[in-house]
Design a protein around this motif. Structure first.
Motif, PDB file in Angstrom:
ATOM      1  N   ASP A 127       0.796  -1.223   0.000  1.00  0.00           N
ATOM      2  CA  ASP A 127       0.000   0.000   0.000  1.00  0.00           C
ATOM      3  C   ASP A 127       0.834   1.280   0.000  1.00  0.00           C
ATOM      4  O   ASP A 127       0.417   2.292  -0.567  1.00  0.00           O
ATOM      5  N   PHE A 128       2.013   1.255   0.636  1.00  0.00           N
ATOM      6  CA  PHE A 128       2.777   2.507   0.665  1.00  0.00           C
ATOM      7  C   PHE A 128       4.276   2.267   0.860  1.00  0.00           C
ATOM      8  O   PHE A 128       4.707   1.206   1.306  1.00  0.00           O
ATOM      9  N   ILE A 129       5.045   3.320   0.503  1.00  0.00           N
ATOM     10  CA  ILE A 129       6.508   3.344   0.587  1.00  0.00           C
ATOM     11  C   ILE A 129       6.919   4.557   1.423  1.00  0.00           C
ATOM     12  O   ILE A 129       6.293   5.617   1.344  1.00  0.00           O
ATOM     13  N   ILE A 130       7.971   4.388   2.221  1.00  0.00           N
ATOM     14  CA  ILE A 130       8.533   5.503   2.979  1.00  0.00           C
ATOM     15  C   ILE A 130       9.773   6.018   2.251  1.00  0.00           C
ATOM     16  O   ILE A 130      10.685   5.250   1.948  1.00  0.00           O
ATOM     17  N   ASN A 131       9.792   7.318   1.963  1.00  0.00           N
ATOM     18  CA  ASN A 131      10.969   7.957   1.384  1.00  0.00           C
ATOM     19  C   ASN A 131      11.806   8.554   2.498  1.00  0.00           C
ATOM     20  O   ASN A 131      11.338   9.405   3.265  1.00  0.00           O
ATOM     21  N   MET A 132      13.062   8.112   2.594  1.00  0.00           N
ATOM     22  CA  MET A 132      13.940   8.546   3.673  1.00  0.00           C
ATOM     23  C   MET A 132      14.839   9.703   3.249  1.00  0.00           C
ATOM     24  O   MET A 132      15.092   9.925   2.064  1.00  0.00           O
ATOM     25  N   LYS A 133      15.328  10.436   4.227  1.00  0.00           N
ATOM     26  CA  LYS A 133      16.350  11.463   4.026  1.00  0.00           C
ATOM     27  C   LYS A 133      17.302  11.387   5.213  1.00  0.00           C
ATOM     28  O   LYS A 133      16.971  10.827   6.267  1.00  0.00           O
ATOM     29  N   PHE A 134      18.503  11.922   5.048  1.00  0.00           N
ATOM     30  CA  PHE A 134      19.424  11.954   6.174  1.00  0.00           C
ATOM     31  C   PHE A 134      18.993  13.051   7.136  1.00  0.00           C
ATOM     32  O   PHE A 134      18.497  14.098   6.727  1.00  0.00           O
ATOM     33  N   PRO A 135      19.179  12.833   8.437  1.00  0.00           N
ATOM     34  CA  PRO A 135      18.640  13.778   9.423  1.00  0.00           C
ATOM     35  C   PRO A 135      19.341  15.127   9.394  1.00  0.00           C
ATOM     36  O   PRO A 135      20.535  15.224   9.129  1.00  0.00           O
ATOM     37  N   HIS A 154      12.852  12.126  12.263  1.00  0.00           N
ATOM     38  CA  HIS A 154      13.550  13.219  11.591  1.00  0.00           C
ATOM     39  C   HIS A 154      13.988  12.828  10.176  1.00  0.00           C
ATOM     40  O   HIS A 154      14.336  13.703   9.371  1.00  0.00           O
ATOM     41  N   CYS A 155      14.015  11.520   9.915  1.00  0.00           N
ATOM     42  CA  CYS A 155      14.596  11.029   8.662  1.00  0.00           C
ATOM     43  C   CYS A 155      13.554  10.606   7.630  1.00  0.00           C
ATOM     44  O   CYS A 155      13.904  10.071   6.584  1.00  0.00           O
ATOM     45  N   ILE A 156      12.297  10.817   7.925  1.00  0.00           N
ATOM     46  CA  ILE A 156      11.244  10.495   6.952  1.00  0.00           C
ATOM     47  C   ILE A 156      10.927  11.744   6.148  1.00  0.00           C
ATOM     48  O   ILE A 156      10.564  12.781   6.704  1.00  0.00           O
ATOM     49  N   HIS A 157      11.091  11.639   4.854  1.00  0.00           N
ATOM     50  CA  HIS A 157      10.771  12.771   3.980  1.00  0.00           C
ATOM     51  C   HIS A 157       9.304  12.762   3.575  1.00  0.00           C
ATOM     52  O   HIS A 157       8.617  13.785   3.642  1.00  0.00           O
ATOM     53  N   SER A 158       8.830  11.589   3.150  1.00  0.00           N
ATOM     54  CA  SER A 158       7.445  11.500   2.704  1.00  0.00           C
ATOM     55  C   SER A 158       6.970  10.054   2.737  1.00  0.00           C
ATOM     56  O   SER A 158       7.770   9.125   2.859  1.00  0.00           O
ATOM     57  N   ILE A 159       5.659   9.905   2.621  1.00  0.00           N
ATOM     58  CA  ILE A 159       5.025   8.592   2.509  1.00  0.00           C
ATOM     59  C   ILE A 159       4.249   8.579   1.201  1.00  0.00           C
ATOM     60  O   ILE A 159       3.426   9.464   0.940  1.00  0.00           O
ATOM     61  N   GLU A 164      -1.130   9.402  -3.657  1.00  0.00           N
ATOM     62  CA  GLU A 164      -0.462  10.670  -3.362  1.00  0.00           C
ATOM     63  C   GLU A 164       0.869  10.450  -2.652  1.00  0.00           C
ATOM     64  O   GLU A 164       1.180   9.350  -2.187  1.00  0.00           O
ATOM     65  N   GLU A 165       1.629  11.545  -2.583  1.00  0.00           N
ATOM     66  CA  GLU A 165       2.839  11.601  -1.767  1.00  0.00           C
ATOM     67  C   GLU A 165       2.591  12.618  -0.656  1.00  0.00           C
ATOM     68  O   GLU A 165       2.364  13.804  -0.937  1.00  0.00           O
ATOM     69  N   GLN A 166       2.625  12.163   0.570  1.00  0.00           N
ATOM     70  CA  GLN A 166       2.377  13.039   1.710  1.00  0.00           C
ATOM     71  C   GLN A 166       3.701  13.418   2.354  1.00  0.00           C
ATOM     72  O   GLN A 166       4.444  12.578   2.848  1.00  0.00           O
ATOM     73  N   LEU A 167       4.014  14.722   2.347  1.00  0.00           N
ATOM     74  CA  LEU A 167       5.239  15.211   2.960  1.00  0.00           C
ATOM     75  C   LEU A 167       5.101  15.203   4.475  1.00  0.00           C
ATOM     76  O   LEU A 167       4.096  15.666   5.021  1.00  0.00           O
ATOM     77  N   ILE A 168       6.130  14.722   5.147  1.00  0.00           N
ATOM     78  CA  ILE A 168       6.072  14.588   6.602  1.00  0.00           C
ATOM     79  C   ILE A 168       6.051  15.949   7.291  1.00  0.00           C
ATOM     80  O   ILE A 168       5.501  16.094   8.389  1.00  0.00           O
ATOM     81  N   LYS A 169       6.616  16.965   6.652  1.00  0.00           N
ATOM     82  CA  LYS A 169       6.610  18.292   7.274  1.00  0.00           C
ATOM     83  C   LYS A 169       5.198  18.821   7.489  1.00  0.00           C
ATOM     84  O   LYS A 169       4.974  19.748   8.286  1.00  0.00           O
ATOM     85  N   GLU A 175       0.976  12.541  15.471  1.00  0.00           N
ATOM     86  CA  GLU A 175       0.591  11.546  14.481  1.00  0.00           C
ATOM     87  C   GLU A 175       1.814  10.846  13.910  1.00  0.00           C
ATOM     88  O   GLU A 175       1.800   9.627  13.675  1.00  0.00           O
ATOM     89  N   LEU A 176       2.899  11.587  13.718  1.00  0.00           N
ATOM     90  CA  LEU A 176       4.129  11.016  13.175  1.00  0.00           C
ATOM     91  C   LEU A 176       4.741  10.013  14.153  1.00  0.00           C
ATOM     92  O   LEU A 176       5.167   8.920  13.749  1.00  0.00           O
ATOM     93  N   ILE A 177       4.798  10.368  15.425  1.00  0.00           N
ATOM     94  CA  ILE A 177       5.353   9.459  16.428  1.00  0.00           C
ATOM     95  C   ILE A 177       4.531   8.173  16.497  1.00  0.00           C
ATOM     96  O   ILE A 177       5.073   7.062  16.561  1.00  0.00           O
TER      97      ILE A 177
END
Length: 228
Positions: A127-135, A154-159, A164-169, A175-177
C-alpha cells in the motif's frame, strides 16, 4: 560614508548537483566562531557553524535542513578560503601519549560514502513506501534526550501511496510518532540501517610515533577541529 570591502565570491557543486556560491567569513563570523569555541559546547559550535554557513552562502540554502556531513563540508570549504588550507594539530599517541605537531591540508578532508548510498525508498507493504532522508544536523543535535523513534522521525521525507505523496513536514508530531511506533520491526531496522550509512567528512592520518615507534591512526572528522 566609509568604503565597503567586497568579499570574493566562490562556487562549489553541492551534493545534489546544485551550484552554491559562498564568500569567506569576515570579522563578524570569526567572532561567532571564537565565542562558540570558548564555551567548548558541541551544540553551540554546531549552531555557530550553521550560522557562518548561512551568512557566507547569502541565506540561499536551507541550512537548518542540511545533514551533518553537508554542513561540515561547506564549513571547511568556507574556512579554506577564509584563513587558509592548512591546519596545525598536536597528535597524541594512543600508546605512550607522546605528542607531535602535524599540519593537515584541508583539501584532504573528503566526504566518504557518497558513492555507496543506500536506497532511500523503503517498502512497508503493497500500500505505501517511505521515502527517507538523512537527518538534519541541527534538529538531531539540539533535540535533547532523543530515542530511536525521535531520530527516525527526523529522517522520513514522505510517505507515498498509489494516490499521493504526503510530505512529513505537513504531519502533526503526535501523528508522526504514532506512525513510527506502529511500524513493523523489520521496516524500522531498514530505516536505522539507512541512517547508519550516512556519509561522513573525514581524513585518516597514519603515522609512526617517534617516541615509542608504534604505528598510529588518527581519524580527523567534523568541523570543531577547525574553529580556531
Amino acid at each position: 560614508m566609509l568604503p565597503k570591502v567586497d568579499a570574493p565570491i566562490y562556487e562549489t557543486t553541492f551534493m545534489n548537483g546544485e551550484t552554491v556560491k559562498y564568500r569567506p567569513f569576515l570579522v563578524k563570523e570569526e567572532k561567532i566562531l571564537m565565542l562558540a569555541s570558548e564555551g567548548d559546547d558541541y551544540n553551540e559550535m554546531l549552531q555557530a557553524c550553521a550560522q557562518v554557513v548561512d551568512n557566507c552562502t547569502f541565506g540561499k540554502l536551507d541550512v537548518e535542513g542540511l545533514p551533518l556531513f553537508a554542513l561540515q563540508d561547506l564549513f571547511v570549504k568556507i574556512r579554506m578560503v577564509s584563513v587558509g588550507e592548512e591546519q596545525e594539530f598536536n597528535l597524541t599517541c594512543g600508546n605512550c601519549e607522546g605528542t607531535i605537531k602535524y599540519t593537515l591540508n584541508l583539501e584532504d578532508m573528503k566526504v566518504k560514502g557518497l558513492g555507496d548510498l543506500p536506497n532511500g525508498e523503503i517498502k512497508v507493504n503493497d500500500d505505501f513506501i517511505i521515502n527517507m532522508k538523512f537527518p538534519s544536523a541541527l534538529k538531531v543535535a539540539l533535540d535533547d534526550e532523543q530515542t530511536d523513534v525521535d531520530i527516525i522521525k527526523h529522517c522520513i521525507h514522505s510517505i507515498v501511496t498509489e494516490e499521493e505523496e504526503q510530505l512529513i513536514k505537513d504531519v502533526k508530531q503526535e501523528e508522526l510518532i504514532d506512525f513510527v511506533e506502529n511500524l513493523p520491526i523489520d521496516v524500522f531496522e531498514e530505516m536505522r540501517k539507512f541512517i547508519q550509512a550516512m556519509p561522513v567528512l573525514q581524513h585518516n592520518i597514519d603515522y609512526k610515533c617517534p617516541h615509542c615507534d608504534e604505528d598510529q591512526v588518527v581519524n580527523i572528522n567534523g568541523y570543531e577541529h577547525f574553529f580556531a
